[in-house]
Write an enzyme that holds these catalytic residues in place. Structure first.
Site, PDB file in Angstrom:
ATOM      1  N   ASP A 187       0.846  -1.193   0.000  1.00  0.00           N
ATOM      2  CA  ASP A 187       0.000   0.000   0.000  1.00  0.00           C
ATOM      3  C   ASP A 187       0.883   1.246   0.000  1.00  0.00           C
ATOM      4  O   ASP A 187       1.645   1.477   0.929  1.00  0.00           O
ATOM      5  CB  ASP A 187      -0.888  -0.001   1.253  1.00  0.00           C
ATOM      6  CG  ASP A 187      -1.850   1.166   1.270  1.00  0.00           C
ATOM      7  OD1 ASP A 187      -2.923   1.054   0.649  1.00  0.00           O
ATOM      8  OD2 ASP A 187      -1.520   2.198   1.884  1.00  0.00           O
TER       9      ASP A 187
ATOM     10  N   TYR B 107       2.901   9.847  -0.116  1.00  0.00           N
ATOM     11  CA  TYR B 107       4.046   9.285   0.623  1.00  0.00           C
ATOM     12  C   TYR B 107       5.367   9.522  -0.111  1.00  0.00           C
ATOM     13  O   TYR B 107       6.435   9.303   0.439  1.00  0.00           O
ATOM     14  CB  TYR B 107       3.870   7.776   0.875  1.00  0.00           C
ATOM     15  CG  TYR B 107       2.560   7.352   1.504  1.00  0.00           C
ATOM     16  CD1 TYR B 107       1.715   8.268   2.126  1.00  0.00           C
ATOM     17  CD2 TYR B 107       2.169   6.015   1.488  1.00  0.00           C
ATOM     18  CE1 TYR B 107       0.509   7.865   2.689  1.00  0.00           C
ATOM     19  CE2 TYR B 107       0.977   5.608   2.050  1.00  0.00           C
ATOM     20  CZ  TYR B 107       0.145   6.535   2.637  1.00  0.00           C
ATOM     21  OH  TYR B 107      -1.042   6.128   3.190  1.00  0.00           O
TER      22      TYR B 107
ATOM     23  N   LYS C  68      -2.756   6.009  -4.264  1.00  0.00           N
ATOM     24  CA  LYS C  68      -3.878   6.919  -3.953  1.00  0.00           C
ATOM     25  C   LYS C  68      -3.620   8.302  -4.528  1.00  0.00           C
ATOM     26  O   LYS C  68      -2.471   8.773  -4.532  1.00  0.00           O
ATOM     27  CB  LYS C  68      -4.050   7.058  -2.432  1.00  0.00           C
ATOM     28  CG  LYS C  68      -3.941   5.759  -1.671  1.00  0.00           C
ATOM     29  CD  LYS C  68      -4.165   5.895  -0.180  1.00  0.00           C
ATOM     30  CE  LYS C  68      -3.777   4.615   0.525  1.00  0.00           C
ATOM     31  NZ  LYS C  68      -2.367   4.552   0.932  1.00  0.00           N
TER      32      LYS C  68
ATOM     33  N   HIS D  83      -7.670   9.597  -1.930  1.00  0.00           N
ATOM     34  CA  HIS D  83      -7.066   9.475  -0.593  1.00  0.00           C
ATOM     35  C   HIS D  83      -7.957  10.076   0.510  1.00  0.00           C
ATOM     36  O   HIS D  83      -8.115   9.479   1.570  1.00  0.00           O
ATOM     37  CB  HIS D  83      -5.694  10.169  -0.609  1.00  0.00           C
ATOM     38  CG  HIS D  83      -4.734   9.648   0.405  1.00  0.00           C
ATOM     39  ND1 HIS D  83      -3.375   9.575   0.187  1.00  0.00           N
ATOM     40  CD2 HIS D  83      -4.922   9.164   1.654  1.00  0.00           C
ATOM     41  CE1 HIS D  83      -2.782   9.076   1.253  1.00  0.00           C
ATOM     42  NE2 HIS D  83      -3.700   8.814   2.161  1.00  0.00           N
TER      43      HIS D  83
ATOM     44  N   LYS E  92       2.580  -1.139   8.912  1.00  0.00           N
ATOM     45  CA  LYS E  92       3.837  -0.563   8.410  1.00  0.00           C
ATOM     46  C   LYS E  92       4.936  -0.812   9.434  1.00  0.00           C
ATOM     47  O   LYS E  92       4.725  -0.665  10.655  1.00  0.00           O
ATOM     48  CB  LYS E  92       3.664   0.935   8.201  1.00  0.00           C
ATOM     49  CG  LYS E  92       4.959   1.702   7.947  1.00  0.00           C
ATOM     50  CD  LYS E  92       5.552   2.317   9.217  1.00  0.00           C
ATOM     51  CE  LYS E  92       6.869   3.008   8.981  1.00  0.00           C
ATOM     52  NZ  LYS E  92       7.500   3.479  10.258  1.00  0.00           N
ATOM     53  N   SER E  93       6.110  -1.163   8.953  1.00  0.00           N
ATOM     54  CA  SER E  93       7.294  -1.178   9.818  1.00  0.00           C
ATOM     55  C   SER E  93       8.531  -1.062   8.939  1.00  0.00           C
ATOM     56  O   SER E  93       8.545  -1.565   7.821  1.00  0.00           O
ATOM     57  CB  SER E  93       7.357  -2.458  10.650  1.00  0.00           C
ATOM     58  OG  SER E  93       8.523  -2.439  11.442  1.00  0.00           O
TER      59      SER E  93
HETATM   60  N1  LIG Z   1      -5.534   6.136   3.646  1.00  0.00           N
HETATM   61  C1  LIG Z   1      -5.029   6.839   4.637  1.00  0.00           C
HETATM   62  O1  LIG Z   1      -5.397   7.993   4.873  1.00  0.00           O
HETATM   63  C2  LIG Z   1      -3.979   6.209   5.499  1.00  0.00           C
HETATM   64  C3  LIG Z   1      -3.571   6.849   6.677  1.00  0.00           C
HETATM   65  C4  LIG Z   1      -2.595   6.227   7.442  1.00  0.00           C
HETATM   66  C5  LIG Z   1      -2.068   5.012   7.045  1.00  0.00           C
HETATM   67  N2  LIG Z   1      -2.456   4.431   5.883  1.00  0.00           N
HETATM   68  C6  LIG Z   1      -1.877   3.151   5.404  1.00  0.00           C
HETATM   69  O2  LIG Z   1      -1.965   2.205   6.455  1.00  0.00           O
HETATM   70  C7  LIG Z   1      -0.648   1.737   6.761  1.00  0.00           C
HETATM   71  C8  LIG Z   1      -0.551   1.364   8.218  1.00  0.00           C
HETATM   72  O3  LIG Z   1      -0.852   2.488   9.042  1.00  0.00           O
HETATM   73  P1  LIG Z   1       0.258   3.315   9.843  1.00  0.00           P
HETATM   74  O4  LIG Z   1       1.573   3.150   9.185  1.00  0.00           O
HETATM   75  O5  LIG Z   1      -0.243   4.710  10.029  1.00  0.00           O
HETATM   76  O6  LIG Z   1       0.241   2.676  11.293  1.00  0.00           O
HETATM   77  P2  LIG Z   1       0.451   1.205  11.913  1.00  0.00           P
HETATM   78  O7  LIG Z   1       0.762   0.225  10.864  1.00  0.00           O
HETATM   79  O8  LIG Z   1      -0.718   0.968  12.810  1.00  0.00           O
HETATM   80  O9  LIG Z   1       1.697   1.427  12.877  1.00  0.00           O
HETATM   81  C9  LIG Z   1       2.989   1.689  12.399  1.00  0.00           C
HETATM   82  C10 LIG Z   1       3.865   1.989  13.631  1.00  0.00           C
HETATM   83  O10 LIG Z   1       3.897   0.840  14.490  1.00  0.00           O
HETATM   84  C11 LIG Z   1       5.235   0.377  14.654  1.00  0.00           C
HETATM   85  N3  LIG Z   1       5.187  -1.094  14.605  1.00  0.00           N
HETATM   86  C12 LIG Z   1       5.035  -1.868  13.490  1.00  0.00           C
HETATM   87  N4  LIG Z   1       5.017  -3.170  13.823  1.00  0.00           N
HETATM   88  C13 LIG Z   1       5.148  -3.230  15.175  1.00  0.00           C
HETATM   89  C14 LIG Z   1       5.199  -4.307  16.092  1.00  0.00           C
HETATM   90  N5  LIG Z   1       5.116  -5.574  15.679  1.00  0.00           N
HETATM   91  N6  LIG Z   1       5.335  -4.014  17.409  1.00  0.00           N
HETATM   92  C15 LIG Z   1       5.407  -2.734  17.825  1.00  0.00           C
HETATM   93  N7  LIG Z   1       5.354  -1.657  16.998  1.00  0.00           N
HETATM   94  C16 LIG Z   1       5.241  -1.916  15.679  1.00  0.00           C
HETATM   95  C17 LIG Z   1       6.024   0.973  13.502  1.00  0.00           C
HETATM   96  O11 LIG Z   1       7.380   1.203  13.912  1.00  0.00           O
HETATM   97  P3  LIG Z   1       8.683   0.885  12.990  1.00  0.00           P
HETATM   98  O12 LIG Z   1       8.363   1.234  11.579  1.00  0.00           O
HETATM   99  O13 LIG Z   1       9.714   1.797  13.598  1.00  0.00           O
HETATM  100  O14 LIG Z   1       8.998  -0.561  13.193  1.00  0.00           O
HETATM  101  C18 LIG Z   1       5.291   2.294  13.268  1.00  0.00           C
HETATM  102  O15 LIG Z   1       5.730   3.272  14.196  1.00  0.00           O
HETATM  103  C19 LIG Z   1       0.233   2.926   6.345  1.00  0.00           C
HETATM  104  O16 LIG Z   1       1.595   2.602   6.292  1.00  0.00           O
HETATM  105  C20 LIG Z   1      -0.400   3.287   5.041  1.00  0.00           C
HETATM  106  O17 LIG Z   1      -0.014   2.367   4.031  1.00  0.00           O
HETATM  107  C21 LIG Z   1      -3.412   5.016   5.110  1.00  0.00           C
END
Ligand SMILES: NC(=O)c1ccc[n+]([C@@H]2O[C@H](COP(=O)([O-])OP(=O)(O)OC[C@H]3O[C@@H](n4cnc5c(N)ncnc54)[C@H](OP(=O)(O)O)[C@@H]3O)[C@@H](O)[C@H]2O)c1
Length: 282
Positions: A46, A51, A76, A109, A233-234
């Site tokens: 994604d 981004y 997006k 988006h 995401k990580s």
């Molecule tokens: N459409 C939209 O408006 C929208 C908005 C936000 C996000 N998104 C999409 O959704 C994806 C996921 O959301 P997000 O990136 O905001 O948040 P998320 O996936 O809920 O959380 C990412 C955070 O959690 C940490 N993390 C990852 N795996 C972990 C684990 N196993 N244990 C502890 N911490 C962990 C990561 O740190 P590290 O990276 O430092 O490991 C990062 O700081 C995005 O990357 C994007 O593709 C879309």
């Protein structure tokens, strides 16, 4: 890849239920992170124009020598490009940056209801063109609220295949998810682990200890059993692997209910409210 369930979309396409998110991955780090994810087995990535890392996503997929058809790629439309001609140019830019002649899924988006004279309908009709010419296999929306979805249903011919919205135990987003279920729109849960904040929650850690898995795995499993699509995401290789290993255990109905009970309503959002969000420059 075979271990990841696929979810059928309303246009006949199929999306792997677990993917890899790339928000906030630095453009220079993106190819490395996506390469690691592909090695672990992820086949759904994604990304977004916002981004600024589509190029790294495409590069990693090509260098992995994986068949294009075997990876599901979403991007997006950025907020500044809702007018039809801008959207057409921006979509060309997405394909050029990825280096592909199609995306599997392309989304608006944000609805931006206070911008563009409230018109996201002509933007959606422009995405219909991309679907009709085959360059977007599926089209959908992101951060759409129920009235926005109802307006598309009244005024356009295509039901979005997905609505990608914030969902996690602290923010259930129930009305939007329910509308999706009732109308054949798959919910993709963004920030599935609430950007990392949910892993220290006492109820999450209690369930994690009981089932012998990590807190993040428990929360991702919760989403999977509820039927939503997720893409954590990580940039940390160990976490990229950990987040993928969620298909060899089950949560009980009580565990699922206990996590759903953590919902804080609007206070649980990590991101902006889509009814008010109006930033064109993110
Ligand atoms: N459409 C939209 O408006 C929208 C908005 C936000 C996000 N998104 C999409 O959704 C994806 C996921 O959301 P997000 O990136 O905001 O948040 P998320 O996936 O809920 O959380 C990412 C955070 O959690 C940490 N993390 C990852 N795996 C972990 C684990 N196993 N244990 C502890 N911490 C962990 C990561 O740190 P590290 O990276 O430092 O490991 C990062 O700081 C995005 O990357 C994007 O593709 C879309």
């Amino acid at each position: 890849m075979s271990q990841i369930p696929v979810i059928a979309l309303n246009d006949g396409a199929k999306v792997p239920q677990l993917g890899f998110g790339t928000y906030k991955i630095d453009p220079d780090q993106t190819a490395d992170a996506v390469r690691t994810a592909l090695e672990v087995g992820y086949r759904h990535i994604d990304t977004a124009q916002m981004y600024r890392n589509e190029r790294g996503v495409g590069q990693a997929i090509r260098e992995a020598a994986i068949e294009r058809a075997d990876v599901f790629v979403t991007s997006k439309l950025n907020n500044g490009f809702h007018e039809p001609d801008d959207a057409r140019r921006a979509f060309d830019g997405t394909l050029a940056a990825l280096g592909f002649d199609y995306v599997d899924l392309f989304l608006i988006h944000w609805p931006l209801p206070t911008r563009y004279d409230g018109d996201f309908v002509s933007t959606w009709q422009t995405l219909e063109e991309f679907k009709n010419d085959g360059r977007a296999r599926s089209i959908g929306v992101s951060n759409f609220q129920v009235p926005h979805l109802q307006r598309l249903a009244r005024e356009t011919d295509t039901t979005p295949a997905v609505n990608q919205v914030e969902v996690h135990p602290y923010f259930g987003n129930r009305e939007v998810r329910d509308y999706g279920h009732e109308h054949g729109i798959v919910t993709e849960a963004w920030a599935p682990i609430a950007r990392g904040t949910v892993v220290d929650d006492p109820d999450v850690t209690r369930i994690a200890s009981a089932v012998g898995r990590s807190p993040a795995q428990v929360v991702l499993r919760w989403h999977i059993q509820r039927g939503d699509v997720v893409f954590p995401k990580s940039v940390t290789p160990q976490r990229i692997a950990e987040n993928f290993a969620v298909f060899d255990f089950d949560l009980s109905d009580d565990d699922i209910d206990a996590l759903a009970a953590l919902d804080k309503g609007e206070a649980g959002r990590t991101g902006p409210n889509p009814d008010r969000f109006d930033n064109l420059h993110t």
